[in-house]
Scaffold this active site. Structure first.
Site, mmCIF file in Angstrom:
data_model
loop_
_atom_site.group_PDB
_atom_site.id
_atom_site.type_symbol
_atom_site.label_atom_id
_atom_site.label_comp_id
_atom_site.label_asym_id
_atom_site.label_seq_id
_atom_site.Cartn_x
_atom_site.Cartn_y
_atom_site.Cartn_z
ATOM 1 N N HIS A 1 61.148 101.636 5.829
ATOM 2 C CA HIS A 1 60.656 100.538 4.976
ATOM 3 C C HIS A 1 59.309 99.990 5.483
ATOM 4 O O HIS A 1 59.002 98.811 5.278
ATOM 5 C CB HIS A 1 61.656 99.382 4.886
ATOM 6 N N SER B 1 30.113 103.162 5.228
ATOM 7 C CA SER B 1 29.892 102.414 3.994
ATOM 8 C C SER B 1 28.388 102.258 3.791
ATOM 9 O O SER B 1 27.643 102.063 4.753
ATOM 10 C CB SER B 1 30.556 101.040 4.103
ATOM 11 N N LYS C 1 31.537 99.861 9.114
ATOM 12 C CA LYS C 1 32.683 100.602 8.607
ATOM 13 C C LYS C 1 32.793 102.030 9.128
ATOM 14 O O LYS C 1 31.801 102.734 9.282
ATOM 15 C CB LYS C 1 32.621 100.658 7.085
ATOM 16 N N GLU D 1 42.219 109.812 2.688
ATOM 17 C CA GLU D 1 42.354 109.187 1.365
ATOM 18 C C GLU D 1 42.202 110.218 0.252
ATOM 19 O O GLU D 1 42.935 110.196 -0.740
ATOM 20 C CB GLU D 1 41.310 108.082 1.202
#
Ligand code: ARG
Length: 456
Positions: free
Chosen positions: A155, A276, A282, A289
């Site tokens: 979970h 970024s 970043k 992803e």
């Protein structure tokens, strides 16, 4: 001029030519189309259906066509629709009259099914190799960091301490089953459609068994209508790929989470992360992803072929030409995802202290305490209730489990003994999980050795 144009008096409309062509994408089947044609020509000659000299000329001519395609000098023509007619036309241009005998006893319907099966058989092997490369990358990490402890999650909540290597080995198992599945699918792929003709078989004395042997097919498809009329082998293959991308996507998701500042469980190499354009600080896990995101298109292609096939009356319908782009894109996507993820794993480093720290929360060892009670004769349900009461007591007092005194523990767990206070140690917790499949270091070591031997 289309090879089928005998009965037509008007030229195909420009739009129709554009709408019906498949040469823009089915050209990649050329090595398999040529291999199929060579085997077919040999069979025709052996059966006395065409002269041996013509078969020889066809085979030489097909080799010349192959060389042209591979050297980039072949000119693919949209008006010739597909790879089959492009190759056959060029063959006849090159060798003349014998070329006109190649299409004896076959149709594009059995030809395309044969090409696809040969192509997919090859790709099944390529994908299997890449799955194994990904497994090896996971194994190298498991081996290198075999004693690193982390919290295991259910979970997305801390559950119990596990070895980092145990977590990685779970993925090795999943990708291992993916290899098995592709292998099973390849068995059913490896059956010959050629010789089914357009639908009903041939009046000519074809030897399909011979063609099958030449092409390395293990069987001949028994029913000509089935041979040209189904695409279940593509549905099955795409199902295998869908399961692979699901597994890749879950691994990617774990990596995205671990790489977040909140977890900070891992480092990834600069070459496998991206920045970024706006925020200078970043460092993003874009590879993971995208591996997660690309799942959508592979599932989409599976749904597309299922939908295309569901209403088709037997046998071949032109709808079935729509089977190819999704298949190709799925294969390309899966291969690139596997290769990129494997390479990225090569740069992954666990932040051992952070992981150990997160696994040290004593409440992760609550189950160990309940099992200590079981070993001392308390029924598990009762042990679970007592330990739960103790967890609640500590929460109410804003106190970690390992800070309680024996008296406090006894107020919830009457049978508690001093050694219960020593249970809250993640190394001990992991080491105690020795039955098969558990995360004990000796088991994990064995599993690492098992996979090393599999790949040796
Ligand atoms: N390009 C076609 C396909 O992919 C080959 C078979 C064409 N057969 C036909 N009768 N038009 O399905």
């Amino acid at each position: 001029m289309a090879l089928w144009s005998g009965r037509f008096s008007e030229k195909t409309d420009e739009l129709v030519a554009r709408y019906t062509e498949s040469i823009s994408y089915d050209r990649r089947l050329y090595p398999f189309d040529i291999a199929g044609s060579k085997a077919h020509a040999e069979m025709l000659a052996k059966q006395g259906i065409i002269p041996q000299e013509d078969a020889d000329a066809i085979i030489k001519g097909l080799d010349a066509v192959l060389a042209e395609i591979e050297s980039g000098t072949f000119s693919f023509k949209e008006e010739l629709e597909d790879i089959h007619m492009n190759i056959e036309s060029r063959l006849t241009e090159l060798i003349g009259q014998p070329g006109a005998r190649l299409h004896t006893g076959r149709s594009r319907n059995d030809q395309i099914a044969t090409d696809e099966r040969l192509f997919m058989r090859h790709e099944a092997q390529e994908i299997t190799k890449q799955l194994q490369a990904l497994q090896k990358a996971l194994l190298a990490l498991a081996d290198k960091y075999s004693d690193v402890i982390m919290p295991g999650f259910t979970h997305t909540q801390h559950a119990q301490p596990v070895l980092f290597a145990h977590h990685l080995l779970a993925y090795i198992e999943m990708f291992g089953r993916d290899c098995e599945r592709i292998g099973d699918c390849a068995k059913r792929l490896n059956r010959l459609p050629l010789g089914a003709g357009a639908i009903a078989g041939s009046t000519l004395p074809l030897d399909r068994q011979f063609t099958a042997e030449k092409l390395g097919f293990s069987e001949v498809l028994r029913n000509s209508m089935d041979a040209v009329g189904d695409r279940d082998y593509i549905v099955e293959f795409l199902s295998c790929l869908a399961i692979i991308v699901m597994h890749i996507s879950r691994l990617a998701e774990d990596i995205v989470i671990w790489f977040s500042q909140e977890f900070a469980f891992i480092e990834l190499g600069d070459a496998f992360t991206t920045g970024s354009s706006l925020m200078p600080q970043k460092k993003n896990p874009d590879v993971a992803e995208l591996a997660r995101g690309k799942t959508g298109r592979v599932y989409g292609h599976l749904m597309a072929i299922l939908t295309t096939m569901k209403g088709l009356p037997l046998t071949y319908n032109r709808d079935m030409q729509e089977d190819k782009e999704g298949l190709f894109d799925s294969i390309d996507t899966v291969k690139l995802s596997l290769a990129t993820m494997a390479a990225m794993l090569g740069t992954l480093k666990p932040r051992v202290e952070r992981m150990r720290q997160a696994a040290s929360d004593p409440s992760l060892m609550a189950t160990d305490l309940a099992e200590w009670l079981v070993r001392h004769g308390v029924p598990f349900r009762e042990a679970h209730r007592q330990v739960g009461k103790f967890v609640g007591f500590c929460a109410a007092h804003e106190m970690p489990l390992d800070q309680a005194t024996l008296e406090q523990m006894k107020s919830c767990i009457p049978n508690a003994e001093p050694e219960c206070l020593q249970i809250f140690n993640p190394e001990h917790s992991v080491a105690a999980r020795t039955p098969i499949g558990g995360t004990a270091p000796e088991n994990v070591r064995q599993q690492i050795e098992y996979w090393k031997n599999r790949f040796a």
